[in-house]
Design a protein around this motif. Structure first.
Motif, mmCIF file in Angstrom:
data_model
loop_
_atom_site.group_PDB
_atom_site.id
_atom_site.type_symbol
_atom_site.label_atom_id
_atom_site.label_comp_id
_atom_site.label_asym_id
_atom_site.label_seq_id
_atom_site.Cartn_x
_atom_site.Cartn_y
_atom_site.Cartn_z
ATOM 1 N N PRO A 1 105.501 8.404 -12.764
ATOM 2 C CA PRO A 1 105.030 7.140 -12.157
ATOM 3 C C PRO A 1 105.350 7.034 -10.666
ATOM 4 C CG PRO A 1 106.026 6.709 -14.294
ATOM 5 C CD PRO A 1 106.291 8.160 -14.005
ATOM 6 N N ALA A 2 106.327 7.822 -10.198
ATOM 7 C CA ALA A 2 106.664 7.803 -8.766
ATOM 8 C C ALA A 2 105.886 8.848 -7.977
ATOM 9 C CB ALA A 2 108.168 8.049 -8.600
ATOM 10 N N ALA A 3 104.933 9.527 -8.617
ATOM 11 C CA ALA A 3 104.202 10.628 -7.979
ATOM 12 C C ALA A 3 103.439 10.143 -6.742
ATOM 13 C CB ALA A 3 103.236 11.254 -8.981
ATOM 14 N N PRO A 4 103.767 10.655 -5.556
ATOM 15 C CA PRO A 4 103.156 10.122 -4.321
ATOM 16 C C PRO A 4 101.679 10.440 -4.166
ATOM 17 C CG PRO A 4 104.605 11.988 -3.828
ATOM 18 C CD PRO A 4 104.821 11.653 -5.259
ATOM 19 N N ARG B 1 86.000 11.729 0.949
ATOM 20 C CA ARG B 1 87.153 10.840 1.090
ATOM 21 C C ARG B 1 88.288 11.298 0.174
ATOM 22 N NH1 ARG B 1 88.968 5.408 -0.174
ATOM 23 N NH2 ARG B 1 87.444 5.182 -1.854
ATOM 24 N N PHE B 2 87.934 11.794 -1.007
ATOM 25 C CA PHE B 2 88.923 12.336 -1.944
ATOM 26 C C PHE B 2 89.713 13.476 -1.292
ATOM 27 C CE2 PHE B 2 89.239 15.835 -5.274
ATOM 28 C CZ PHE B 2 90.447 15.416 -5.808
ATOM 29 N N LYS B 3 88.991 14.421 -0.700
ATOM 30 C CA LYS B 3 89.666 15.547 -0.037
ATOM 31 C C LYS B 3 90.562 15.044 1.094
ATOM 32 C CE LYS B 3 86.161 18.259 1.002
ATOM 33 N NZ LYS B 3 85.417 19.447 1.479
ATOM 34 N N GLN B 4 90.053 14.087 1.853
ATOM 35 C CA GLN B 4 90.811 13.586 3.002
ATOM 36 C C GLN B 4 92.122 12.922 2.573
ATOM 37 O OE1 GLN B 4 89.486 14.313 6.121
ATOM 38 N NE2 GLN B 4 91.613 13.869 6.694
ATOM 39 N N VAL B 5 92.043 12.118 1.503
ATOM 40 C CA VAL B 5 93.257 11.450 1.020
ATOM 41 C C VAL B 5 94.271 12.476 0.517
ATOM 42 C CG1 VAL B 5 94.191 9.883 -0.745
ATOM 43 C CG2 VAL B 5 92.093 9.263 0.475
ATOM 44 N N VAL B 6 93.794 13.513 -0.182
ATOM 45 C CA VAL B 6 94.702 14.556 -0.665
ATOM 46 C C VAL B 6 95.380 15.243 0.511
ATOM 47 C CG1 VAL B 6 94.864 16.792 -1.854
ATOM 48 C CG2 VAL B 6 93.453 14.954 -2.821
ATOM 49 N N TYR B 7 94.576 15.683 1.495
ATOM 50 C CA TYR B 7 95.152 16.400 2.647
ATOM 51 C C TYR B 7 96.093 15.505 3.460
ATOM 52 C CZ TYR B 7 91.438 19.845 1.745
ATOM 53 O OH TYR B 7 90.613 20.772 1.167
ATOM 54 N N ASP B 8 95.666 14.265 3.722
ATOM 55 C CA ASP B 8 96.491 13.349 4.520
ATOM 56 C C ASP B 8 97.827 13.073 3.827
ATOM 57 O OD1 ASP B 8 94.493 13.243 6.375
ATOM 58 O OD2 ASP B 8 93.794 11.225 5.860
ATOM 59 N N THR B 9 97.772 12.878 2.514
ATOM 60 C CA THR B 9 99.003 12.583 1.762
ATOM 61 C C THR B 9 99.945 13.783 1.762
ATOM 62 O OG1 THR B 9 97.726 11.099 0.328
ATOM 63 C CG2 THR B 9 99.907 11.765 -0.451
ATOM 64 N N LEU B 10 99.381 14.971 1.525
ATOM 65 C CA LEU B 10 100.214 16.179 1.510
ATOM 66 C C LEU B 10 100.819 16.439 2.894
ATOM 67 C CD1 LEU B 10 98.036 18.577 -0.702
ATOM 68 C CD2 LEU B 10 100.102 17.337 -1.383
ATOM 69 N N LYS B 11 100.016 16.200 3.934
ATOM 70 C CA LYS B 11 100.516 16.415 5.305
ATOM 71 C C LYS B 11 101.644 15.426 5.620
ATOM 72 C CE LYS B 11 98.857 17.402 9.966
ATOM 73 N NZ LYS B 11 100.068 16.885 10.607
ATOM 74 N N ALA B 12 101.491 14.188 5.188
ATOM 75 C CA ALA B 12 102.534 13.185 5.426
ATOM 76 C C ALA B 12 103.819 13.552 4.686
ATOM 77 C CB ALA B 12 102.042 11.806 4.969
#
Length: 975
Positions: free
Chosen positions: A318-321, A362-373
């Motif tokens: 449940p805490a998975a970012p 947008r899906f790809k962007q959110v994945v990449y942005d989150t992983l980069k953060a």
């Protein structure tokens, strides 16, 4: 005995011996000198012995050849020529596991047994099956198990039929299955992983008998085999047997079965695939988006384990970012991850379900942005600690439920051994785990994300979109293809097809020669323990509350189950009990944000799960005991922390996080959709049972189609219903988590019970203690006989009723009848001649009976098979040997080995249902003393049950519509 490296033992040269302390075993790696077979022996004191022989079987097309061959080799062999030795073993051995499995690049044949003689018997049948199958002289085997043209007379249309053909039609009916089957294709276009080893229904009919036997001849040689032995068996006896009976007959050869690596992509690729939805389903919010990354090689043990943990950390807790970011971006209604390390080049997949095609960028962007953060800012160390902890707990606990431990270790060993690396690479996990734990003080996981995800071009985006009527479209294409094929056939060729169909039916209907059946080894009833195992249970009281103690060795782990009576809940709120069980632990409490709560659970416990249960009084489905159960485990020293967290969950959970509630309800709906399509046989049987049974109705409201409809209504009208949802959940917390409702079951070593006693006191403060009114539920009953319409390509056909309502009593003979009906009558009628993947029966002490089929091409024909079962039973006749076989097969199910936690749960279930040790012994005695006439005497019971005519079918909307005259109601399952 002591072994010496480079010494030969019964034809096997010992190459290496080493202690594997992680699993408290000694590993020995052998090579059979004459044939080239490899053998791994895992020696320990586990009496649940496991044998497996695996072949490397990379497919070269999607005809499903490896899968069909897996079925086919178990259809008779040199020493055991009966048509289905596998079923004969299922009927009459003490196996604790018996199956065969096709993977993307290997085929595995595992068995397990606690009985030494039985273990050797099973090994003998399986080795003969794989090396000397009847497929070369019986073309009917491929026709039956794989595919064939079906034509009974010249005027009819030709159809395709076959067990695997229908199994895979069922598999391809689930969008999740379509997704997972296409991920490898999107990433490995130049290797064996581009193909579906299970078989694509469109390609299966291209498989020829010549290709079929050639594949076996090439790859089912000892030099391409991986033999595995596990447990406390006599290794010298087993090596001698394998050598003398089998391997010494083969010469070592070079087998070309190498699995090559895919050249990494220079840039990511995008693939599109469609799946079918019903004509009246909406297409909006039905797309799957999957971003897939190739992650190194499975022969890297540290990377292998690290990505298991990282996938959990990013997408499952449940805490998975990453999951949180995708849900907050409102990209879809469910997010989950997959890390497939069963192949040479493992794949991590990030999946969003119930999205839309236009969201892919947008899906790809959110994945990449989150992983980069996460790389730039660092991952929360407490989340890392929690994720490592829960994995370490599970590794050390080694509790795999109904799967034998030895089989899990076998599958782990194949993830390195198949690719010519050390077979114990993934069993010796301490070193890898130690390196991974450096993540608590370094940027270990951040570096993995950067290297294998952000900077990895070998990735694909897979977009799986819905299409109305795709099933009908494909069926029409097949129909036209077969019509065109028939039009080109001469009269003689058509007659030959009719003769082939007739030949197959003769083969299927012809009984096995009794001499052939006698060749299959069989234990005697003297090998069976007459006395039923007594599960330990000591009744105690703590602070006036009932405690069931199950004292046994648990390796310093305490298994604590809290069972709360839910009859205080009004009828209209029953579905909310199930929803509450899914929400608890996933929303915040007064002390913890839900992310912190998840971390606390994973750091200090082995897991806290919530489950809705209903236990029937032993002989009455109308008297039942519904419970909300909290299943938990922790190291004994962490019991105070365990009860503190459980107290927070039941006494301080908050339901005011609107967005989080919506996310959870959407996830519940998504997971139910998966279950309905994957477990249709259970769904249909449960629905049919709800037509007449009080406990069946209750379970249907908590887990069945009725529950799905309830969740669908909440999800579709969430904003309007928000206050109602929150109010009802608040009410339930007070109604359920009350001292007056609680029964505690604890499985622990007796010396540690005082530690449980002390820690348990703290839980009392979190519960109310007022007396609450108990509800009496009234349900509507009657044969609703529904057709549940989906876009599935197959059916799940169920029929049910309660024999006690008809004046019959429960007896152990019914369990023997279950074995006979499931593995003889239904197997032959529904699977062998009907072409379904499976069929089974269930008989309960409370009187409920069901028959159900799995991935079934038929509908009315299957119902007719059920209706005629009584004729088969009334004419049942068999000799003493066959009767012994059925009894032994029944006992093997009754005596399935249980882990410590499972023994505690089963003893508790008996206690609640008021099943005494005398009842258990009486049933066992009745099973052991069953005679053919006892089975024949049950014919009237089955006839009366079937004549009540309570049935339910889940499946293809076209097939159900074509048979609508037999249904009272047609229900569109998905909107």
């Amino acid at each position: 005995m002591n072994f010496t490296v480079n010494t030969s033992y019964n034809g096997f040269k010992l190459l290496e011996e080493k202690k594997v302390k992680e699993i408290n075993s000694m590993a020995r790696i052998f090579e059979h000198e004459k044939s080239g077979a490899r053998l791994l022996h895992i020696a320990n004191d586990d009496d649940n012995k496991v044998f497996s022989i695996t072949f490397r079987t990379p497919p070269t097309d999607s005809t499903g050849l490896p899968h069909i061959l897996e079925h086919a080799v178990l259809c008779g062999s040199r020493k055991f020529p009966a048509k289905d030795p596998f079923v004969e073993l299922a009927k009459g051995s003490l196996n604790t596991f018996l199956n065969a499995m096709t993977f993307s690049d290997k085929t595995m044949y595992p068995i397990a047994s606690r009985n030494d003689k039985d273990f050797l018997n099973l090994m003998d049948v399986y080795l003969d099956a794989v090396f000397y199958p009847n497929i070369y002289k019986k073309p009917e085997i491929l026709m039956q198990e794989g595919w064939h043209y079906e034509l009974d007379n010249p005027e009819e249309e030709i159809t395709y039929k076959g067990v695997v053909y229908n199994e895979m039609k069922g598999a391809f009916s689930s969008p999740e299955q379509v997704l997972f089957r296409k991920i490898q294709e999107s990433l490995f276009p130049d290797t064996t992983y581009q193909y579906d080893s299970g078989g694509d229904p469109e390609a299966i009919p291209e498989l020829t008998q010549e290709e079929f036997t050639a594949f076996h001849k090439k790859l089912y040689h000892p030099a391409n085999s991986y033999i595995y032995l596990y447990g406390d068996g006599d290794i010298m006896e087993h090596l001698k047997f394998i050598n003398e009976e089998y391997l010494q007959n083969f010469e070592k050869i070079k087998v070309d079965s190498e699995i090559t690596l895919q050249t990494p992509y220079k840039e990511p690729k995008t693939s599109f695939v469609e799946y079918s939805i019903s004509a009246n389903e909406r297409e909006q919010d039905k797309t799957f988006l999957s971003l897939n990354f190739v992650v190194g090689k499975s022969t890297n043990p540290e990377l292998h384990l690290a990505f298991d943990i990282l996938t959990y950390l990013l997408l499952e807790t449940p805490a998975a970012p990453l999951k949180k970011a995708l849900l907050e971006a409102d990209l879809g209604k469910d997010v989950f991850g997959s890390y497939d390390h069963s192949i040479l080049q493992p794949v991590l997949s990030v999946i969003v379900k119930n999205s839309n095609e236009e969201e892919q960028e947008r899906f790809k962007q959110v994945v990449y942005d989150t992983l980069k953060a996460l790389v730039d800012k660092g991952i929360d160390k407490k989340l890392i600690e929690a994720s490592i902890n829960i994995y370490e707990f599970k590794l050390r606990e080694a509790d795999y439920g109904r799967y034998p431990k030895g089989l899990i270790y076998c599958m782990k060993s194949m993830e390195s051994w198949l690719y010519d690396e050390d077979p114990v690479l993934h069993l010796t996990y301490e070193s890898a785990l130690g390196k991974i734990k450096t993540a608590l003080t370094t940027n270990y996981f951040e570096k993995l994300i950067e290297k294998y995800l952000l900077n990895n071009q070998h990735q694909s985006l897979l977009v799986v979109t819905p299409k109305k009527g795709l099933v009908q479209e494909k069926e029409e294409e097949v129909k036209q293809k077969l019509a065109n094929y028939k039009a080109k056939l001469s009269k003689e060729e058509i007659n030959q097809l009719i003769e082939n169909t007739s030949m197959l039916k003769r083969y299927q209907e012809e009984p096995n020669d009794s001499k052939d059946l006698e060749k299959i080894p069989l234990l005697s009833l003297k090998d069976i323990e007459e006395k039923a195992e007594k599960l330990l249970l000591i009744e105690k009281k703590e602070n006036g509350l009932p405690i069931l103690l199950h004292p046994m060795f648990t390796n310093e782990i305490a298994y604590v189950n809290l069972l709360f009576d839910t009859t205080t809940v009004p009828k209209e709120l029953i579905p909310y009990v199930s929803l509450l069980s899914f929400i608890l632990g996933k929303v915040s409490t007064e002390t913890y944000h839900y992310e912190d709560l998840s971390n606390e659970i994973n750091i200090y416990t082995g897991g806290i799960d919530f489950k809705v249960e209903a236990y029937s009084l032993k002989n009455d489905d109308g008297t039942y005991f519904p419970k909300l159960m909290i299943q938990s485990s922790a190291l004994v020293k962490q019991l105070p922390k365990l009860f503190h967290i459980i107290g927070e969950l039941i006494g301080a959970t908050k339901f005011n996080e609107t967005k989080r509630l919506k996310e959870i309800i959407q996830e519940v709906k998504s997971r139910l959709e998966m279950n309905i399509l994957q477990d249709g046989h259970i769904v249909a049987a449960r629905r049919a049972t709800s037509y007449f049974s009080p406990i069946g109705q209750y379970k249907e409201m908590c887990t069945g189609i009725a529950y799905y409809e309830f969740i669908e209504e909440l999800e579709g009208n969430f904003d309007n219903k928000l206050q109602e949802i929150q109010s009802n959940l608040e009410k339930l917390i007070k109604m359920i988590f009350n001292q007056d409702n609680l029964l505690v079951s604890v499985t622990i070593e007796e010396k540690d019970y005082n530690k449980f006693q002390e820690a348990f006191k703290s839980l009392i403060n979190y519960m109310g203690n007022e007396k609450l009114d108990k509800q009496q539920y009234q349900f509507d009953y009657g044969p609703k006989n529904e057709g549940l319409l989906t876009s599935s390509k197959v059916q799940y056909v169920a029929k049910a009723y309660n024999f006690q309502k008809l004046g019959y009593d429960y007896t152990g003979h019914l369990q023997v009848l279950k074995t006979i009906i499931s593995l003889n009558y239904l197997w032959n009628k529904v699977r062998i001649t009907g072409g379904a993947y499976g069929a089974m029966a269930g008989f309960s002490r409370n009187g409920n009976i069901y028959f159900t089929s799995y991935r079934d091409p038929n509908l009315d024909k299957t119902l007719k098979v059920y209706d005629e079962a009584h004729k088969y039973i009334s004419e049942f006749s068999t000799d003493e040997r066959e009767m012994t076989k059925y009894i032994i097969g029944t006992i093997s199910k009754i005596d399935a080995p249980l882990t410590a936690s499972m023994k505690g749960q089963e003893a508790t279930a008996y206690y609640i249902s008021q099943i005494s040790q005398e009842d258990i012994q009486r049933e066992r005695d009745e099973v052991l003393r069953t005679k053919p006439e006892d089975i024949k005497n049950l014919a009237r019971l089955i006839k009366d049950v079937m004549e009540k005519n309570y049935y339910c079918v889940l499946g293809n909307e076209g097939k159900i519509q074509a048979n609508k005259h037999i249904f009272k109601n047609l229900v569109e399952v998905f909107k």
